[in-house]
Design an enzyme around this catalytic site. Sequence first.
Site, short mmCIF file in Angstrom:
data_model
loop_
_atom_site.label_atom_id
_atom_site.label_comp_id
_atom_site.label_asym_id
_atom_site.label_seq_id
_atom_site.Cartn_x
_atom_site.Cartn_y
_atom_site.Cartn_z
N ARG A 94 0.82 -1.24 0.00
CA ARG A 94 0.00 0.00 0.00
C ARG A 94 0.84 1.27 0.00
NH1 ARG A 94 -2.81 -3.13 3.93
NH2 ARG A 94 -4.49 -4.27 2.91
N LYS A 119 1.74 11.22 -11.28
CA LYS A 119 0.84 10.35 -12.03
C LYS A 119 1.59 9.06 -12.37
CE LYS A 119 -2.44 13.39 -14.33
NZ LYS A 119 -2.92 13.88 -15.64
N GLU A 143 6.42 17.92 -25.34
CA GLU A 143 5.87 18.27 -24.03
C GLU A 143 6.44 19.61 -23.55
OE1 GLU A 143 3.39 16.63 -22.84
OE2 GLU A 143 3.63 14.45 -23.01
N LYS A 202 5.28 22.87 -14.39
CA LYS A 202 4.55 21.68 -13.93
C LYS A 202 4.36 21.71 -12.41
CE LYS A 202 3.38 17.04 -14.42
NZ LYS A 202 3.39 15.84 -15.20
N GLU A 213 -6.04 16.74 -10.30
CA GLU A 213 -6.68 17.09 -11.58
C GLU A 213 -8.17 17.33 -11.47
OE1 GLU A 213 -4.82 15.19 -14.99
OE2 GLU A 213 -6.73 15.30 -16.04
N ARG A 222 -4.98 21.19 -13.65
CA ARG A 222 -4.01 20.19 -14.10
C ARG A 222 -4.38 19.56 -15.43
NH1 ARG A 222 -0.57 15.65 -10.72
NH2 ARG A 222 0.52 14.89 -12.57
N HIS A 225 -3.46 15.66 -25.76
CA HIS A 225 -3.34 14.28 -25.29
C HIS A 225 -4.56 13.42 -25.61
CE1 HIS A 225 0.18 15.83 -23.32
NE2 HIS A 225 0.43 14.70 -22.69
N HIS A 238 -3.60 10.25 -27.34
CA HIS A 238 -3.81 8.91 -26.79
C HIS A 238 -4.61 8.05 -27.78
CE1 HIS A 238 -3.19 10.24 -22.31
NE2 HIS A 238 -2.05 10.07 -22.96
N HIS A 249 4.90 8.62 -27.67
CA HIS A 249 3.92 9.46 -26.98
C HIS A 249 4.04 10.93 -27.40
CE1 HIS A 249 1.35 10.91 -23.74
NE2 HIS A 249 2.31 11.73 -23.37
P1 NAD Z 1 10.25 5.67 -22.80
O1 NAD Z 1 10.24 5.54 -21.34
O2 NAD Z 1 9.72 4.53 -23.60
O3 NAD Z 1 11.74 5.99 -23.26
C1 NAD Z 1 11.98 6.17 -24.62
C2 NAD Z 1 13.11 5.26 -25.13
O4 NAD Z 1 14.36 5.82 -24.77
C3 NAD Z 1 13.10 3.86 -24.56
O5 NAD Z 1 13.52 2.95 -25.54
C4 NAD Z 1 14.14 3.95 -23.45
O6 NAD Z 1 14.68 2.71 -23.13
C5 NAD Z 1 15.14 4.87 -24.08
N1 NAD Z 1 15.97 5.63 -23.16
C6 NAD Z 1 15.58 6.23 -22.02
N2 NAD Z 1 16.58 6.98 -21.54
C7 NAD Z 1 17.61 6.85 -22.38
C8 NAD Z 1 18.92 7.40 -22.42
N3 NAD Z 1 19.32 8.29 -21.52
N4 NAD Z 1 19.73 7.03 -23.42
C9 NAD Z 1 19.29 6.17 -24.38
N5 NAD Z 1 18.07 5.64 -24.41
C10 NAD Z 1 17.24 5.98 -23.41
O7 NAD Z 1 9.43 6.97 -23.28
P2 NAD Z 1 9.27 8.43 -22.70
O8 NAD Z 1 9.05 9.29 -23.86
O9 NAD Z 1 10.34 8.76 -21.74
O10 NAD Z 1 7.93 8.33 -21.84
C11 NAD Z 1 6.69 8.06 -22.46
C12 NAD Z 1 5.76 7.53 -21.41
O11 NAD Z 1 5.56 8.52 -20.40
C13 NAD Z 1 4.39 7.19 -21.95
O12 NAD Z 1 4.02 5.93 -21.46
C14 NAD Z 1 3.50 8.27 -21.38
O13 NAD Z 1 2.18 7.83 -21.18
C15 NAD Z 1 4.18 8.60 -20.10
N6 NAD Z 1 3.91 9.94 -19.60
C16 NAD Z 1 3.55 10.06 -18.29
C17 NAD Z 1 3.32 11.30 -17.76
C18 NAD Z 1 2.99 11.43 -16.31
O14 NAD Z 1 2.63 12.53 -15.87
N7 NAD Z 1 3.14 10.39 -15.52
C19 NAD Z 1 3.47 12.45 -18.55
C20 NAD Z 1 3.84 12.30 -19.88
C21 NAD Z 1 4.07 11.04 -20.39
N1 GLY Z 2 1.24 14.89 -17.99
C1 GLY Z 2 0.02 15.38 -17.47
C2 GLY Z 2 -0.01 15.51 -16.00
O1 GLY Z 2 0.93 15.19 -15.31
O2 GLY Z 2 -0.99 15.92 -15.47
#
Ligand code: NAD
Ligand code: GLY
Length: 365
Positions: free
Chosen positions: A120, A142, A184, A226, A236, A240, A247, A251, A264
Amino acid sequence: MHELYVSLGDRSYPIDIGVGILAQIERILPYVRHKKVVLVSNTTIAPLYMSDVVRGLMALGVEVIEVVLPDGEAYKTFETLNLIFDALLSNQCERSTTLIALGGGVIGDMGGFAAACYQRGMPFIQVPTTLLAQVDSSVGGKTAINHPLGKNMIGAFYQPKLVLADIATLDTLPDRELKAGVAEVIKYGLIRDLSFFDWLEANMERLLERDREALAYAVKRSCENKAEVVAADEREKGERALLNLGHTFGHAIETGLGYGVWLHGEAVAAGTLIATELSRILGWLSGDDIQRVEALFRRAGLPIHAPKMGAARYLELMRHDKKVEGGKLRLVLLRKIGEAVLTDVATEEQIVLAIEARCTETGSI
Ligand code: NAD
Ligand code: GLY
């Protein structure tokens, strides 16, 4: 070196941003109890950064359990999440053990969700290694996994104790991923920070050339935006949602094409252009505004057209959006460049028009 702060009462936490700060791993010690951590990463990032982090932690007398997951959005699933739980349980991790997510948004979102659920809630730390994760996903709490029917549909709000963003890790990031992160970054300018949008227009090439000073500034300015939004509306209930510009359409692209086909950030870029088109249809943006936004995304090497899936398919996928309330679709649109609103005023016909105006056979990639 920049140190920011997310103000959330007793769940407040620092965001440390700097070049080479991953080598200062002692920064995490205040958040580690009983000298035991679980370090979650993936098969791409682990060979680049994991051994240095493990060595640094062990030198401080910290026991490290390493969890290396398969890489990719397609693995942001319940099955992969369960691999983290397997490791936590088989290594007798306690509620007080700290989980460190070392990677991009996929590792951060999954690691955070695992930390929220295990016993938890266990402490966790975000060490984002993509531009997208440094400017967005590592901040704000998130966490989620995907479901075949909808992206990020299963998750929790769960804040980290610390975010440690080392700009030097961006050196190894593939170009396509760097550009996806820029989507972003542009978002913050569009929704609430016109002078940052101006700065991006003046400095886009520096970011793409990986000028570290420019990257550090963009990460700092994005995180400031942010952190302000999250501090005002953690769950949110209102403001937010504005962080989701583009998105809802994005999405739909990711889910519709299959997770991982478009990144993404790429889907968000094309989705943002649909949102700006809809804002123009509503009379809020001018044709010149659209040209200005399109030009910046184009210079960033991001898609400015969405893939043709049929407007009906878009609408079907968009109905799973988390902003749907009482069955009604709400969208983040632009009143002007630098000011976003969450609204349900657009009619289905107007939404369809906007989608059709911004779709080409395959989109821009
Ligand atoms: P990702 O985590 O898939 O990373 C992208 C690629 O880069 C992967 O292949 C990874 O292994 C590689 N990589 C990462 N760091 C590296 C480095 N320093 N050197 C070489 N390769 C590297 O993608 P992302 O764009 O980082 O994240 C996308 C995800 O984030 C989505 O699932 C999206 O829904 C989520 N997201 C979440 C929030 C949130 O608020 N929680 C906000 C925006 C996006
Ligand atoms: N990426 C959108 C949020 O964190 O609210």
